[in-house]
Motif scaffolding. Structure first.
Motif, PDB file in Angstrom:
ATOM      1  N   ILE A  50      17.388  76.438  53.468  1.00 36.33           N
ATOM      2  CA  ILE A  50      17.568  76.897  52.216  1.00 36.33           C
ATOM      3  C   ILE A  50      17.013  77.091  51.926  1.00 36.33           C
ATOM      4  O   ILE A  50      16.596  78.008  50.584  1.00 36.33           O
ATOM      5  N   GLY A  51      15.324  77.643  52.269  1.00 37.48           N
ATOM      6  CA  GLY A  51      14.440  78.625  51.589  1.00 37.48           C
ATOM      7  C   GLY A  51      13.483  77.051  50.452  1.00 37.48           C
ATOM      8  O   GLY A  51      13.470  75.923  50.996  1.00 37.48           O
ATOM      9  N   TYR A  52      12.334  77.686  50.130  1.00 38.17           N
ATOM     10  CA  TYR A  52      11.419  76.575  50.382  1.00 38.17           C
ATOM     11  C   TYR A  52      10.494  77.428  48.812  1.00 38.17           C
ATOM     12  O   TYR A  52       9.752  78.288  48.835  1.00 38.17           O
ATOM     13  N   TYR A  53      10.714  76.197  47.602  1.00 35.99           N
ATOM     14  CA  TYR A  53       9.484  77.120  46.339  1.00 35.99           C
ATOM     15  C   TYR A  53       8.170  76.709  46.675  1.00 35.99           C
ATOM     16  O   TYR A  53       7.965  75.289  46.016  1.00 35.99           O
ATOM     17  N   VAL A  54       7.312  78.119  46.496  1.00 37.25           N
ATOM     18  CA  VAL A  54       6.097  77.457  46.442  1.00 37.25           C
ATOM     19  C   VAL A  54       5.413  77.635  45.590  1.00 37.25           C
ATOM     20  O   VAL A  54       4.171  77.412  44.282  1.00 37.25           O
ATOM     21  N   GLY A  55       6.518  77.652  44.082  1.00 37.29           N
ATOM     22  CA  GLY A  55       6.014  78.013  42.515  1.00 37.29           C
ATOM     23  C   GLY A  55       5.499  79.590  42.225  1.00 37.29           C
ATOM     24  O   GLY A  55       5.646  80.659  42.925  1.00 37.29           O
ATOM     25  N   ASN A  56       4.398  80.149  41.673  1.00 34.07           N
ATOM     26  CA  ASN A  56       4.080  81.298  40.616  1.00 34.07           C
ATOM     27  C   ASN A  56       2.694  81.825  42.039  1.00 34.07           C
ATOM     28  O   ASN A  56       2.210  81.156  41.676  1.00 34.07           O
ATOM     29  N   LEU A  57       2.924  82.918  42.310  1.00 38.64           N
ATOM     30  CA  LEU A  57       1.668  83.498  42.701  1.00 38.64           C
ATOM     31  C   LEU A  57       1.053  84.566  41.927  1.00 38.64           C
ATOM     32  O   LEU A  57       1.988  85.116  41.969  1.00 38.64           O
ATOM     33  N   LEU A  58      -0.206  84.803  41.140  1.00 41.38           N
ATOM     34  CA  LEU A  58      -0.193  85.345  41.147  1.00 41.38           C
ATOM     35  C   LEU A  58      -1.147  86.188  42.226  1.00 41.38           C
ATOM     36  O   LEU A  58      -2.297  85.946  42.602  1.00 41.38           O
ATOM     37  N   ILE A  59      -0.974  87.899  42.212  1.00 43.61           N
ATOM     38  CA  ILE A  59      -1.561  88.755  42.826  1.00 43.61           C
ATOM     39  C   ILE A  59      -2.329  89.761  42.299  1.00 43.61           C
ATOM     40  O   ILE A  59      -1.452  90.685  41.306  1.00 43.61           O
ATOM     41  N   ASN A  60      -3.201  90.419  42.438  1.00 41.88           N
ATOM     42  CA  ASN A  60      -4.232  91.144  42.058  1.00 41.88           C
ATOM     43  C   ASN A  60      -4.627  92.329  43.091  1.00 41.88           C
ATOM     44  O   ASN A  60      -4.624  91.879  44.423  1.00 41.88           O
ATOM     45  N   THR A  61      -3.675  93.172  42.115  1.00 44.05           N
ATOM     46  CA  THR A  61      -3.672  94.772  43.263  1.00 44.05           C
ATOM     47  C   THR A  61      -5.233  95.526  43.371  1.00 44.05           C
ATOM     48  O   THR A  61      -5.104  96.829  44.031  1.00 44.05           O
ATOM     49  N   ASP A  62      -6.011  94.632  42.398  1.00 46.55           N
ATOM     50  CA  ASP A  62      -6.806  95.496  43.009  1.00 46.55           C
ATOM     51  C   ASP A  62      -8.124  95.561  43.818  1.00 46.55           C
ATOM     52  O   ASP A  62      -8.532  94.511  44.534  1.00 46.55           O
ATOM     53  N   ALA A  63      -8.381  96.335  44.898  1.00 48.09           N
ATOM     54  CA  ALA A  63      -9.407  96.109  45.542  1.00 48.09           C
ATOM     55  C   ALA A  63     -10.822  96.020  45.597  1.00 48.09           C
ATOM     56  O   ALA A  63     -11.222  95.673  46.788  1.00 48.09           O
ATOM     57  N   SER A  64     -11.098  96.095  44.038  1.00 48.22           N
ATOM     58  CA  SER A  64     -12.748  95.177  43.844  1.00 48.22           C
ATOM     59  C   SER A  64     -13.049  93.681  43.986  1.00 48.22           C
ATOM     60  O   SER A  64     -13.592  93.157  44.088  1.00 48.22           O
ATOM     61  N   CYS A  65     -11.703  93.054  44.238  1.00 48.72           N
ATOM     62  CA  CYS A  65     -11.708  91.451  43.644  1.00 48.72           C
ATOM     63  C   CYS A  65     -11.606  90.877  45.095  1.00 48.72           C
ATOM     64  O   CYS A  65     -11.818  91.014  45.840  1.00 48.72           O
TER      65      CYS A  65
END
Length: 65
Positions: A50-65
């Motif tokens: 039924i799905g797996y809750y992993v919580g919050n993911l913060l994804i930065n789209t800045d390629a310099s990171c």
């Protein structure tokens, strides 16, 4: 920085046919994630019907990171 929350499945984020690469900074990945924990997580996700809750993911789209 503007934060725009979205609900997505892991399959939508980590597409196998995508050219997008995700990098986890060393200060995060060395915290407690060893091969055993990673394998357990992926097994749990794969086996949950039924799905797996992993919580919050913060994804930065800045390629310099």
């Amino acid at each position: 920085m503007k934060i725009t929350p979205e609900t997505k499945t892991l399959a939508a984020i980590f597409q196998t046919n995508s050219s997008v690469h995700y990098v986890i900074p060393v200060y995060q990945s060395n915290y407690s994630w060893k091969d055993e924990q990673i394998e357990t997580l992926f097994d749990d996700i794969k086996n949950e019907d039924i799905g797996y809750y992993v919580g919050n993911l913060l994804i930065n789209t800045d390629a310099s990171c």
